[in-house]
Scaffold this active site. Structure first.
Site, mmCIF file in Angstrom:
data_model
loop_
_atom_site.group_PDB
_atom_site.id
_atom_site.type_symbol
_atom_site.label_atom_id
_atom_site.label_comp_id
_atom_site.label_asym_id
_atom_site.label_seq_id
_atom_site.Cartn_x
_atom_site.Cartn_y
_atom_site.Cartn_z
ATOM 1 N N GLY A 71 0.822 -1.199 0.000
ATOM 2 C CA GLY A 71 0.000 0.000 0.000
ATOM 3 C C GLY A 71 0.858 1.251 0.000
ATOM 4 O O GLY A 71 2.028 1.216 0.386
ATOM 5 N N GLN A 124 2.823 10.031 1.065
ATOM 6 C CA GLN A 124 4.152 9.404 1.078
ATOM 7 C C GLN A 124 4.991 9.775 -0.152
ATOM 8 O O GLN A 124 6.193 9.544 -0.165
ATOM 9 C CB GLN A 124 4.039 7.875 1.164
ATOM 10 C CG GLN A 124 3.503 7.401 2.510
ATOM 11 C CD GLN A 124 3.409 5.892 2.538
ATOM 12 O OE1 GLN A 124 2.428 5.325 2.092
ATOM 13 N NE2 GLN A 124 4.445 5.249 3.040
ATOM 14 N N CYS A 156 6.381 -0.190 6.651
ATOM 15 C CA CYS A 156 5.883 0.966 5.917
ATOM 16 C C CYS A 156 6.995 1.445 5.007
ATOM 17 O O CYS A 156 8.152 1.499 5.427
ATOM 18 C CB CYS A 156 5.496 2.063 6.905
ATOM 19 S SG CYS A 156 4.979 3.603 6.133
ATOM 20 N N LEU A 157 6.672 1.780 3.763
ATOM 21 C CA LEU A 157 7.713 2.203 2.823
ATOM 22 C C LEU A 157 8.401 3.493 3.276
ATOM 23 O O LEU A 157 9.517 3.771 2.859
ATOM 24 C CB LEU A 157 7.131 2.366 1.411
ATOM 25 C CG LEU A 157 6.655 1.066 0.741
ATOM 26 C CD1 LEU A 157 6.081 1.351 -0.639
ATOM 27 C CD2 LEU A 157 7.767 0.031 0.646
ATOM 28 N N HIS A 213 -3.971 1.058 7.771
ATOM 29 C CA HIS A 213 -2.645 1.685 7.739
ATOM 30 C C HIS A 213 -2.631 2.894 6.798
ATOM 31 O O HIS A 213 -2.123 3.967 7.160
ATOM 32 C CB HIS A 213 -1.608 0.626 7.297
ATOM 33 C CG HIS A 213 -0.206 1.134 7.162
ATOM 34 N ND1 HIS A 213 0.821 0.674 7.949
ATOM 35 C CD2 HIS A 213 0.354 2.039 6.313
ATOM 36 C CE1 HIS A 213 1.955 1.299 7.599
ATOM 37 N NE2 HIS A 213 1.690 2.119 6.598
ATOM 38 N N GLU A 214 -3.192 2.731 5.606
ATOM 39 C CA GLU A 214 -3.128 3.814 4.615
ATOM 40 C C GLU A 214 -4.061 4.972 4.973
ATOM 41 O O GLU A 214 -3.717 6.135 4.745
ATOM 42 C CB GLU A 214 -3.430 3.291 3.202
ATOM 43 C CG GLU A 214 -2.498 2.194 2.677
ATOM 44 C CD GLU A 214 -1.011 2.490 2.833
ATOM 45 O OE1 GLU A 214 -0.612 3.667 2.796
ATOM 46 O OE2 GLU A 214 -0.247 1.528 3.019
ATOM 47 N N HIS A 267 -2.354 7.197 7.291
ATOM 48 C CA HIS A 267 -1.446 8.139 6.618
ATOM 49 C C HIS A 267 -2.193 9.401 6.189
ATOM 50 O O HIS A 267 -1.671 10.508 6.302
ATOM 51 C CB HIS A 267 -0.849 7.496 5.354
ATOM 52 C CG HIS A 267 0.403 6.704 5.590
ATOM 53 N ND1 HIS A 267 1.537 7.230 6.155
ATOM 54 C CD2 HIS A 267 0.711 5.412 5.310
ATOM 55 C CE1 HIS A 267 2.489 6.298 6.214
ATOM 56 N NE2 HIS A 267 2.006 5.186 5.709
HETATM 57 NI NI NI Z 1 2.883 3.313 5.448
#
Ligand code: NI
Length: 161
Positions: A46, A51, A90-91, A132-133, A136
């Site tokens: 995701g 991000q 997480c990226l 999670h997203e 963000h």
């Molecule tokens: Ni993330």
């Protein structure tokens, strides 16, 4: 399509709240394509627009199953049910992994990239990824909600083994 730079831990933008998308135009379609390509390059499940430095309520998810990549515009979680304890990364936090409590099931409503309203009930990894997203989009990052003592640093070399 293009790979966009991922904003990482320490970048203040990750703490900002994203704004509603008002118009689905070519610019947004390009952003979504780029987000999908960037997520795939880094093997994420995701990615939220913040991000890649864009404060719009857009996220992409790919569970690498038959659903393919999904883009959600202005997603709203209508309902959460139960809990699951999951391993998460997480990226924006490369090489960091920890345990987090996520809802076992979420009902989410969003607009798809064709402009259609969609309502989905998601479970397991799909529910985790949505939770999670959407965090963000609200300026929240997983590292602030991990189960204490579960944070691990895994270098890319170790991960391959
Ligand atoms: Ni993330």
């Amino acid at each position: 399509m293009a790979i966009r730079t991922i904003r990482e831990n320490g970048d203040e933008i990750l703490k900002k709240k994203s704004r509603e998308v008002e118009k689905i135009d070519d610019r947004l379609q390009i952003l979504i394509d780029d987000m999908i390509e960037t997520m795939h390059k880094y093997e994420g499940v995701g990615l939220a627009a913040v991000q890649v430095g864009i404060l719009k309520r857009v996220l992409v998810i790919d569970l690498y199953d038959d659903k393919g990549p999904i883009a959600m515009i202005n997603p709203v979680i209508l309902k959460e049910k139960g809990e699951q304890e999951v391993d998460e990364g997480c990226l924006s936090f490369p090489n960091q992994f920890a345990k987090v409590i996520r809802p076992a099931e979420v009902t989410v409503e969003y607009t798809d990239r064709e402009g259609k309203k969609v309502k989905v009930k998601a479970k397991e990894l799909f529910a985790q990824a949505i939770s999670h997203e959407v965090d963000h989009l609200n300026g929240e990052v997983f590292i602030d909600k991990i189960i204490p003592g579960t944070l691990e640093y895994v270098t890319p070399e170790e991960k391959k083994n």
